[in-house]
Each structure stands twice: as structure tokens, then as C-alpha cells.
Design a protein around this motif. Structure first.
Motif, PDB file in Angstrom:
ATOM      1  N   ARG A 171       0.834  -1.196   0.000  1.00  9.11           N
ATOM      2  CA  ARG A 171       0.000   0.000   0.000  1.00  9.11           C
ATOM      3  C   ARG A 171       0.871   1.249   0.000  1.00  9.11           C
ATOM      4  N   ARG A 172       1.906   1.222   0.805  1.00  9.97           N
ATOM      5  CA  ARG A 172       2.808   2.376   0.892  1.00  9.97           C
ATOM      6  C   ARG A 172       3.503   2.607  -0.443  1.00  9.97           C
ATOM      7  N   ALA A 173       3.924   1.525  -1.092  1.00  9.87           N
ATOM      8  CA  ALA A 173       4.597   1.656  -2.387  1.00  9.87           C
ATOM      9  C   ALA A 173       3.661   2.235  -3.436  1.00  9.87           C
ATOM     10  N   SER A 174       2.394   1.871  -3.377  1.00  7.10           N
ATOM     11  CA  SER A 174       1.414   2.392  -4.329  1.00  7.10           C
ATOM     12  C   SER A 174       1.277   3.906  -4.205  1.00  7.10           C
ATOM     13  N   THR A 175       1.215   4.396  -2.966  1.00  6.22           N
ATOM     14  CA  THR A 175       1.094   5.837  -2.756  1.00  6.22           C
ATOM     15  C   THR A 175       2.410   6.552  -3.050  1.00  6.22           C
ATOM     16  N   ALA A 176       3.523   5.882  -2.774  1.00  2.00           N
ATOM     17  CA  ALA A 176       4.830   6.471  -3.108  1.00  2.00           C
ATOM     18  C   ALA A 176       4.939   6.728  -4.605  1.00  2.00           C
ATOM     19  N   GLU A 177       4.427   5.811  -5.406  1.00  2.00           N
ATOM     20  CA  GLU A 177       4.447   5.995  -6.856  1.00  2.00           C
ATOM     21  C   GLU A 177       3.621   7.214  -7.257  1.00  2.00           C
ATOM     22  N   ALA A 178       2.480   7.409  -6.584  1.00  2.00           N
ATOM     23  CA  ALA A 178       1.644   8.575  -6.886  1.00  2.00           C
ATOM     24  C   ALA A 178       2.385   9.873  -6.566  1.00  2.00           C
ATOM     25  N   LEU A 179       3.124   9.886  -5.460  1.00  2.00           N
ATOM     26  CA  LEU A 179       3.890  11.077  -5.096  1.00  2.00           C
ATOM     27  C   LEU A 179       5.005  11.335  -6.119  1.00  2.00           C
ATOM     28  N   ARG A 180       5.662  10.276  -6.548  1.00  7.69           N
ATOM     29  CA  ARG A 180       6.733  10.452  -7.541  1.00  7.69           C
ATOM     30  C   ARG A 180       6.165  10.923  -8.878  1.00  7.69           C
ATOM     31  N   ARG A 181       4.973  10.430  -9.219  1.00 11.84           N
ATOM     32  CA  ARG A 181       4.339  10.940 -10.442  1.00 11.84           C
ATOM     33  C   ARG A 181       4.034  12.427 -10.289  1.00 11.84           C
ATOM     34  N   GLY A 182       3.620  12.830  -9.088  1.00 15.44           N
ATOM     35  CA  GLY A 182       3.346  14.240  -8.835  1.00 15.44           C
ATOM     36  C   GLY A 182       4.590  15.095  -8.981  1.00 15.44           C
ATOM     37  N   ILE A 183       5.729  14.552  -8.553  1.00 14.63           N
ATOM     38  CA  ILE A 183       6.999  15.267  -8.721  1.00 14.63           C
ATOM     39  C   ILE A 183       7.327  15.379 -10.207  1.00 14.63           C
ATOM     40  N   SER A 184       7.157  14.291 -10.956  1.00  8.04           N
ATOM     41  CA  SER A 184       7.446  14.295 -12.392  1.00  8.04           C
ATOM     42  C   SER A 184       6.556  15.274 -13.147  1.00  8.04           C
ATOM     43  N   ARG A 185       5.298  15.425 -12.708  1.00 10.23           N
ATOM     44  CA  ARG A 185       4.369  16.349 -13.370  1.00 10.23           C
ATOM     45  C   ARG A 185       4.657  17.800 -13.027  1.00 10.23           C
ATOM     46  N   GLY A 186       5.456  18.005 -11.989  1.00 12.07           N
ATOM     47  CA  GLY A 186       5.718  19.368 -11.547  1.00 12.07           C
ATOM     48  C   GLY A 186       4.716  19.861 -10.523  1.00 12.07           C
ATOM     49  N   ASP A 187       3.896  18.955  -9.961  1.00 11.72           N
ATOM     50  CA  ASP A 187       2.920  19.346  -8.946  1.00 11.72           C
ATOM     51  C   ASP A 187       3.523  19.407  -7.549  1.00 11.72           C
ATOM     52  N   ILE A 188       4.541  18.580  -7.304  1.00 14.95           N
ATOM     53  CA  ILE A 188       5.177  18.486  -5.990  1.00 14.95           C
ATOM     54  C   ILE A 188       6.648  18.838  -6.135  1.00 14.95           C
ATOM     55  N   ARG A 189       7.169  19.552  -5.159  1.00 16.31           N
ATOM     56  CA  ARG A 189       8.564  19.976  -5.205  1.00 16.31           C
ATOM     57  C   ARG A 189       9.499  18.776  -5.352  1.00 16.31           C
ATOM     58  N   ALA A 190      10.533  18.927  -6.142  1.00 19.76           N
ATOM     59  CA  ALA A 190      11.477  17.841  -6.397  1.00 19.76           C
ATOM     60  C   ALA A 190      12.246  17.435  -5.148  1.00 19.76           C
ATOM     61  N   ASP A 191      12.375  18.355  -4.172  1.00 19.11           N
ATOM     62  CA  ASP A 191      13.128  18.039  -2.956  1.00 19.11           C
ATOM     63  C   ASP A 191      12.239  17.507  -1.838  1.00 19.11           C
ATOM     64  N   ALA A 192      10.980  17.192  -2.145  1.00 22.63           N
ATOM     65  CA  ALA A 192      10.059  16.697  -1.120  1.00 22.63           C
ATOM     66  C   ALA A 192      10.528  15.342  -0.597  1.00 22.63           C
TER      67      ALA A 192
END
Length: 222
Positions: free
Chosen positions: A144-165
Motif C-alpha cells: 500500500r505504501r509503495a502504491s502511494t509512493a508511486e503517486a507522489l513520484r508521479r506528482g513530482i514528475s508532473r511538476g505538482d510536488i517539489r522535487a526536494d520533497a
């Protein structure tokens, strides 16, 4: 001169080997997790017995013991089966994905099968049983944690989340509120909790691009 005895054919060995083993009953693998969740809802974790699960699933206690080491392992597998191990989708919308993922925990918390009557007792059993803890992490928690981690990394790739998060910190922040309320029951797990948590977390790590796109007037960072 007499001929030496011939070795048995490989095909014959294979057939004999198959006959010696008992085929796995796929129906049990489906019926048992459903029975576990139903009984947890009815009587809670402490009153769940293998006998009750076997009767509800239409099987036997020995059949359960051949598949699961203990009653606790049976509960872990049932939770993974029914609550899911990949809760966070990929819809192209970072905050939508995160809300969907966190919401699965909130939904589970409204039933006895994952709420106050089950989770605290299961966590207590993990503390004294390293093998059970490893199974819980491997089969339920970590996927479950890995699934959400992937969503966060996709957010970083899209430019929605800071790269240093800090992805690990964000994962803890996103899930901890629901787990905390399930464990202690001091506040309810509301229908909007997942959305509220995601909005607060993203307010701290989202980029200006995300804030502008979703109607925020600039970043909330100081």
C-alpha cells in the motif's frame, strides 16, 4: 546375458508425483478471506476462531492450518485481500490520486474489520511476533505504501510536488491521521478526512504550478 532393469520414464515419474500431492482448492482461497472479514465485523478480532472461519467458509480447520500459520496470519491476508494493496490509482491528477488512496483506509475504518475492534489488537500481536510483523509489512503495509509512493513520484514528475520533497515523510503524514484515529478513537474518521489531509499536506509541498492550476493564489509556503 540378462538386461539391467530399465529406469522409469520421466513422464511416468511426473504423473506419480502429481498424484501424490493434494490439489489446492481455489474456492477456499476466495471464501476464507470473505468469511474472516464477516466474522471480524460481527465479533471482533479477539473472538475470531479458526473453527468459526472454517464453518463460514465451508471448509475445515486442518485445511486452514495447511494454508496459514496462525489465526493472525489469516487476518493479515484477509485485510490485504479485501482492503487492497494498491489503493492509489493513476488518473493524471495528483491530489485526486492521493485522496483516493487515503480514502480506502477511511472506508475500512468505518467497519469493525479494520477499526477499533481489530487494528489495535492486531498491532499489539505484531509487537511480540517478528514473523507476523514481517508478514504484515510484506503483504499489507508495504505494498500500500509503495502504491502511494508511486503517486507522489508521479506528482513530482508532473511538476505538482517539489522535487526536494521527502517522499517517506509525506507517506507517513498522509496515512498517519487515519491510523491514529483508528487506534485511539479520540476523533472520528470522517468522510472528508482523506481530502482534508491531502489538502494540508500538498499546501506545504506543492509547487506554484499546482497552486495556480487548482485555484490557489500562489504557494502557501513561507
Amino acid at each position: 546375458m540378462a538386461k539391467p532393469p530399465e529406469a522409469p520414464a520421466p513422464a511416468e515419474e511426473s504423473v506419480n508425483s502429481q498424484r501424490s500431492g493434494r490439489p489446492r482448492d481455489a474456492r477456499i482461497d476466495t471464501a476464507v478471506p470473505s468469511a474472516v472479514m464477516e466474522i471480524l465485523d460481527e465479533v471482533g478480532y479477539g473472538n475470531l476462531t479458526l473453527e468459526a472461519v472454517a464453518a463460514r467458509a465451508g471448509t475445515s480447520k486442518p485445511a486452514l492450518r495447511r494454508r496459514w500459520r496462525s489465526r493472525q496470519h489469516l487476518v493479515v491476508d484477509a485485510l490485504a485481500e479485501h482492503i487492497g494493496t494498491e489503493p492509489t490509482p493513476d488518473t493524471g491528477c495528483t491530489h485526486c490520486d492521493l485522496i483516493a488512496g487515503v480514502s480506502t483506509l477511511g472506508h475500512a475504518a468505518t467497519t469493525a474489520a479494520m477499526g477499533r475492534r481489530v487494528l489495535p489488537a492486531l498491532v499489539a500481536d505484531l509487537a511480540g511476533n517478528p514473523e507476523l510483523e514481517a508478514a504484515f509489512l510484506e503483504k499489507f503495509f508495504s505494498p500500500r505504501r509503495a502504491s502511494t509512493a508511486e503517486a507522489l513520484r508521479r506528482g513530482i514528475s508532473r511538476g505538482d510536488i517539489r522535487a526536494d520533497a521527502d517522499v517517506d515523510l509525506l507517506l507517513d503524514m498522509l496515512a498517519s491521521t487515519t491510523y491514529y484515529r483508528m487506534l485511539f478513537g479520540h476523533l472520528p474518521v470522517t468522510a472528508t478526512l482523506a481530502e482534508d489531509v491531502v489538502e494540508v499536506v500538498l499546501a506545504g509541498v506543492a509547487t506554484d504550478q499546482w497552486h495556480v492550476r487548482h485555484g490557489r493564489q500562489g504557494s502557501l509556503r513561507t
